[in-house]
Scaffold this active site. Structure first.
Site, PDB file in Angstrom:
ATOM      1  N   CYS A 225     -28.292  61.827 110.008  1.00 19.76           N
ATOM      2  CA  CYS A 225     -27.038  62.234 110.056  1.00 19.76           C
ATOM      3  C   CYS A 225     -26.992  63.277 108.548  1.00 19.76           C
ATOM      4  O   CYS A 225     -25.785  64.307 109.082  1.00 19.76           O
ATOM      5  CB  CYS A 225     -25.966  61.794 110.272  1.00 19.76           C
ATOM      6  SG  CYS A 225     -26.043  60.667 111.912  1.00 19.76           S
TER       7      CYS A 225
ATOM      8  N   HIS B  34     -19.325  64.062 116.136  1.00 15.87           N
ATOM      9  CA  HIS B  34     -20.094  63.524 114.919  1.00 15.87           C
ATOM     10  C   HIS B  34     -21.511  64.650 115.618  1.00 15.87           C
ATOM     11  O   HIS B  34     -22.180  64.125 116.259  1.00 15.87           O
ATOM     12  CB  HIS B  34     -20.835  62.370 114.297  1.00 15.87           C
ATOM     13  CG  HIS B  34     -21.494  62.205 113.652  1.00 15.87           C
ATOM     14  ND1 HIS B  34     -22.375  63.114 112.844  1.00 15.87           N
ATOM     15  CD2 HIS B  34     -21.652  60.968 112.362  1.00 15.87           C
ATOM     16  CE1 HIS B  34     -22.908  62.884 111.804  1.00 15.87           C
ATOM     17  NE2 HIS B  34     -22.402  61.149 111.873  1.00 15.87           N
TER      18      HIS B  34
END
Lengths: 278, 400
Positions: free
Chosen positions: B162, B329
C-alpha cells in the site's frame, strides 16, 4: 558528477560485497571460482539455506523466494563488512513467490475461498523487503521493484541512483524462483537464482571493483556467455541471472564492459574497473 | 531536495473519473463506497468500484494487455488530457529522458484468478488465452503504459503493497537528481481482485460497512480501486503561483511485523520527519495531513500516535483527515491518488472532511476533519504505509 540534461549520464559505485545463489552456485565464494573458470562449473539444483536472523516463528513462515532474497543479501552484507541496520535496500524480482500465488489461486477457484492469512501477507511483492527488515532491524528506505525480464538492470539503476543522490551504501538483492505447474507453462523459469551487491559511493576496504553505468540506446546486443552453454542458458532464462556477465568479470577480477538488456530499445552498459587483485 | 513541479495530474476512483468530479465529490464529502457486487464475491463488505471499467476496449494492438487493471489504467489516462500532456513532456525533454514509475500491488492478478477456474480437467493446464506477461505480472502496467504513451525512458514498477505509488515519487526524484532523466510520469493503478478482497478478509481487516477512518467505532477497511498519475519535472525559472511542487519525500521500514504496524508508529514517524527534512520544513509549516487512515483499529491508532508525536510542538493542532471513507483503500494506487487529492487541496484551498466518520476517536492529538473546510493552504503532507512495514510520506506545496 552527473549533469542535468546530459544525454548519457553515468552513475558509479564501488562493489563492496557480492552474494550469489543459483544452480551449481552455492555462494559467491565458491561460485566465483566456477565463473572465473578456475574450477569446473557443474549445474545442479539451487540449494537455498534457511534465513538467518529471523525469530523461529517468522522463519517458518518464509517461502522460497524470501529465503533466496535474504540468503544472497546476507552474503553480500557480510562480505562488505557493513552493518545492515541502516543500509537502504532495493529488492528486485520479476515475480513474487510463485508457490504462494499458485496456492492462493487454487483456493480462490475452490468453493470455500478461505485464503490463509499468512499466505496472503507473504504473497506481496515486497515480502522479501519486509522480512529483511525484520531479520536485520533495518529501518532505512527499502523498495521492491519489478521490470519483468529487465528486473536486474532496473534494480541496479534504482540502487545506483540511491548511491549517487544520497551518497550512502546501498544493498541490491535481485532474485527469481520458478512457478509451479500450471503457471510454469505461462512463465517458464528453470530454477532459482539470486544475486546481491552492496554498492558504496566511496572505495571501502573490501571493495572488489568499481562500476560505471550508462544508459545506451545503441543497437549493441546484450553480452552473452558463449563459452559456457549451461551458464548462457541460465542467463537467458532467468531475469536475475542476466547479472552473470557482470559477475564473471568480477570473478575474473578483470576490467571490461558488459551490456545488459533493459527496457524497450535501451541497454544498460556496465564498465568494470579498479578490480582488486588477490 | 530540489523541488519538482507537478506539471499535470489526474485521478480516477469511485468518487470521480478525472479531477473535476473528484473535486466535486470531495467538496460534497460524497463517498463512492457501495455494497460489494464485484465478480463472484460473496463477502459482506463495501467496495469502491470504478464504474465503466468493464466497458473499456483496448485496441487490437494492445490486446495482450487486456485485463481489469490495464483497462482501469486506460480509463485513468483518458481523463484530463493526460495523453496530450505526456506528449508535450516528451516534446520538451525527449522520449528517452522521461521516466515511467508506476505502483501496483496486484496488477492484472484477476486474470489468473479466474483462469484457475478454467483449468484443463485432465492436465490442469491454464487456458491458452491467459497472457501472464501482459496481465498478471506487476510490470504489465508499465509495459502497457509505455505502449499507450510512447515512452522509452527508464522504467520500473514499485510493488511494496500500500505504499507502492507514493514510493514512485521517490524513485523518480532520485532518477531526476542523478541526471538519468529530466521528467517522469509517476502514478499508481490497482484494481479489485479476489486475492485482496479474500486476503484482507482472512486477516479480519475488512469492515462489513463503509469504512470510517479514525472513528471510535472503526472496524476495518473498504477496498477500492483507482488510477492516478502525475507528470513531475524540473521546474521552469518562473512558476505560476498555482503550480504544485513536490517538496519532500520520506521513506522508512518498520522492522516490526509483516502485516501489523509498529504500535507507536515508529516507521510512520520516521517517514514523516524525513519528508519534512528533505523539504527543509518544520512541522509548523504543514497546513494539512492526508492520513493513510485505513480504518482498522490498529493502523489508525499507530498512525495517530505518530502524527501526534511529529506535530506535538505546534501551537495549533494540525488539521488532518483520511479520504478513504470516500474512495476506499485503493492499495497500490493509494499513494498516487492521495498525492493528487493533496494537489487539489492545495490548488483549490480545500481541506477534505472524512466521509463516514461519525464520532472521532477522542484519543487523537490532532484536529481530525469531519467536515470539509475551504481555506487557502500552502503545504500538505500525505502518508502511505504498507505490509512489510513499508512507509512513505510526501510533502507537496504551492509555488506561490
Amino acid at each position: 558528477m552527473s549533469r542535468p540534461g546530459a544525454q548519457f549520464t553515468t552513475l558509479a559505485a564501488y562493489i563492496q560485497g557480492v552474494g550469489l545463489l543459483g544452480p551449481g552456485l552455492a555462494d559467491w565464494q565458491s561460485g566465483s571460482h566456477s565463473l572465473a573458470g578456475e574450477s569446473a562449473y557443474s549445474p545442479g539444483p539451487t540449494a537455498i539455506p534457511a534465513p538467518a536472523g529471523l525469530p523461529p516463528a517468522e522463519r517458518r513462515r518464509t517461502g522460497t523466494t524470501v529465503k533466496l532474497a535474504l540468503a544472497v543479501a546476507h552474503q553480500a552484507v557480510a562480505a562488505a563488512g557493513i552493518d545492515p541496520d541502516r543500509l537502504p535496500a532495493v529488492f528486485s524480482s520479476s515475480g513474487a513467490d510463485g508457490f504462494i500465488c499458485h496456492e492462493i489461486c487454487e483456493t480462490l477457484a475452490s468453493t470455500d475461498r478461505q485464503v490463509s492469512p499468512t499466505r496472503f501477507h507473504n504473497s506481496v511483492h515486497n515480502a522479501a523487503a519486509g522480512y529483511w527488515s525484520l531479520a536485520t532491524g533495518a529501518t532505512a528506505v527499502s523498495t521492491a521493484l519489478c521490470a519483468f525480464d529487465a528486473s536486474f538492470a532496473a534494480g541496479l539503476l534504482e540502487a545506483l541512483a540511491l548511491v549517487e543522490v544520497d551518497r550512502v551504501p546501498v544493498l541490491l538483492s535481485a532474485y527469481e524462483t520458478p512457478y509451479p505447474h500450471p503457471l510454469s507453462a505461462k512463465r517458464p523459469l528453470p530454477d532459482s537464482f539470486g544475486v546481491a551487491l552492496v554498492l558504496t559511493p566511496e572505495r571501502g576496504p573490501n571493495a572488489c571493483a568499481r562500476i560505471t553505468v550508462t544508459l545506451s540506446d545503441t543497437e549493441i546486443a546484450a553480452s552473452r556467455l558463449p563459452d559456457d552453454p549451461h551458464l548462457e542458458a541460465l542467463r537467458a532464462a532467468v531475469p536475475a541471472a542476466r547479472s552473470l556477465t557482470l559477475l564473471r568479470l568480477l570473478a575474473r577480477r578483470e576490467p571490461g564492459t558488459v551490456v545488459l538488456d533493459y527496457i524497450g530499445g535501451q541497454r544498460v552498459r556496465v564498465e568494470v574497473s579498479e578490480c582488486r587483485q588477490g | 531536495m530540489t523541488p519538482l513541479l507537478l506539471r499535470h495530474f489526474t485521478a480516477t476512483s469511485c468518487i470521480g473519473l478525472g479531477l473535476q468530479p473528484t473535486l466535486d465529490s470531495l467538496r460534497a464529502q460524497r463517498s463512492g463506497l457501495a455494497p460489494c457486487a464485484f465478480e463472484t464475491v460473496t463477502l459482506q463488505t463495501h467496495v469502491g468500484e470504478v464504474p465503466g471499467v468493464d466497458d473499456v476496449r483496448l485496441p487490437a494492438t494492445l490486446k495482450r494487455f487486456d485485463c481489469r487493471n490495464n483497462r482501469l489504467a486506460r480509463l485513468g489516462m483518458d481523463a484530463d488530457g493526460l495523453l496530450d500532456e505526456v506528449a508535450a513532456c516528451v516534446g520538451r525533454w525527449g522520449r528517452r529522458r522521461v521516466g515511467l514509475f508506476l505502483g501496483t500491488s496486484t496488477s492484472g492478478m484477476l486474470e489468473t484468478e479466474t483462469a484457475y477456474r478454467r483449468r484443463d480437467a485432465a492436465t490442469g493446464a491454464l487456458p491458452d488465452s491467459l497472457d501472464y506477461a501482459g496481465t498478471h505480472n506487476s510490470y504489465s502496467l508499465a509495459a502497457f503504459a509505455q505502449q499507450v504513451l510512447g515512452l522509452e525512458g527508464p522504467s520500473s514498477v514499485v510493488s511494496s503493497a500500500c505504499s507502492s505509488s507514493a514510493k514512485v515519487f521517490g524513485s523518480a526524484r532520485r532518477m531526476i537528481a542523478a541526471g538519468l532523466i529530466d521528467a517522469a510520469l509517476v502514478g499508481g493503478v490497482d484494481s479489485l481482485c479476489l486475492t485482496t478482497l479474500y486476503g484482507f478478509h482472512s486477516l479480519q481487516l475488512v469492515s462489513a460497512n463503509p469504512c470510517k477512518p479514525f472513528d471510535v467505532a472503526r472496524d476495518g477497511i473498504s477496498i477500492g480501486e483507482a488510477a492516478a498519475f502525475a507528470i513531475i519535472e524540473r521546474p521552469p525559472v518562473s512558476l505560476d503561483p498555482d503550480g504544485i511542487l513536490l517538496l519532500g519525500v520520506g521513506e522508512s521500514s518498520d522492522a516490526y511485523h509483516m502485516s501489523s504496524p509498529h504500535p507507536e508508529g515508529r516507521g510512520a514517524r520516521a517517514a514523516m520527519l524525513q519528508a519534512l527534512e528533505t523539504a527543509g520544513l518544520t512541522p509548523e509549516d504543514v497546513d494539512y495531513v492526508n492520513l493513510h487512515g485505513t480504518g482498522t483499529p490498529s493502523n489508525d491508532s499507530a498512525e495517530g500516535k505518530a502524527v501526534a508525536a511529529v506535530f506535538a510542538d505546534r501551537p495549533q493542532p494540525v488539521p488532518a483527515s483520511s479520504t478513504k471513507g470516500a474512495t476506499g483503500h485503493t492499495l497500490g494506487a493509494a499513494g498516487a491518488l492521495e498525492a493528487v487529492i493533496c494537489a487539489l487541496a492545495l490548488r483549490h484551498g480545500l481541506l477534505p472532511g472524512s466521509a463516514n466518520t461519525q464520532r472521532v476517536d477522542p484519543s487523537l492529538g490532532f484536529e481530525y476533519l469531519r467536515a470539509t473546510m475551504q481555506r487557502p493552504i500552502r503545504r500538505a503532507l500525505s502518508n502511505s504505509f504498507g505490509f512489510g512495514g513499508s512507509n512513505c510520506s510526501l510533502v507537496l506545496g504551492r509555488a506561490g
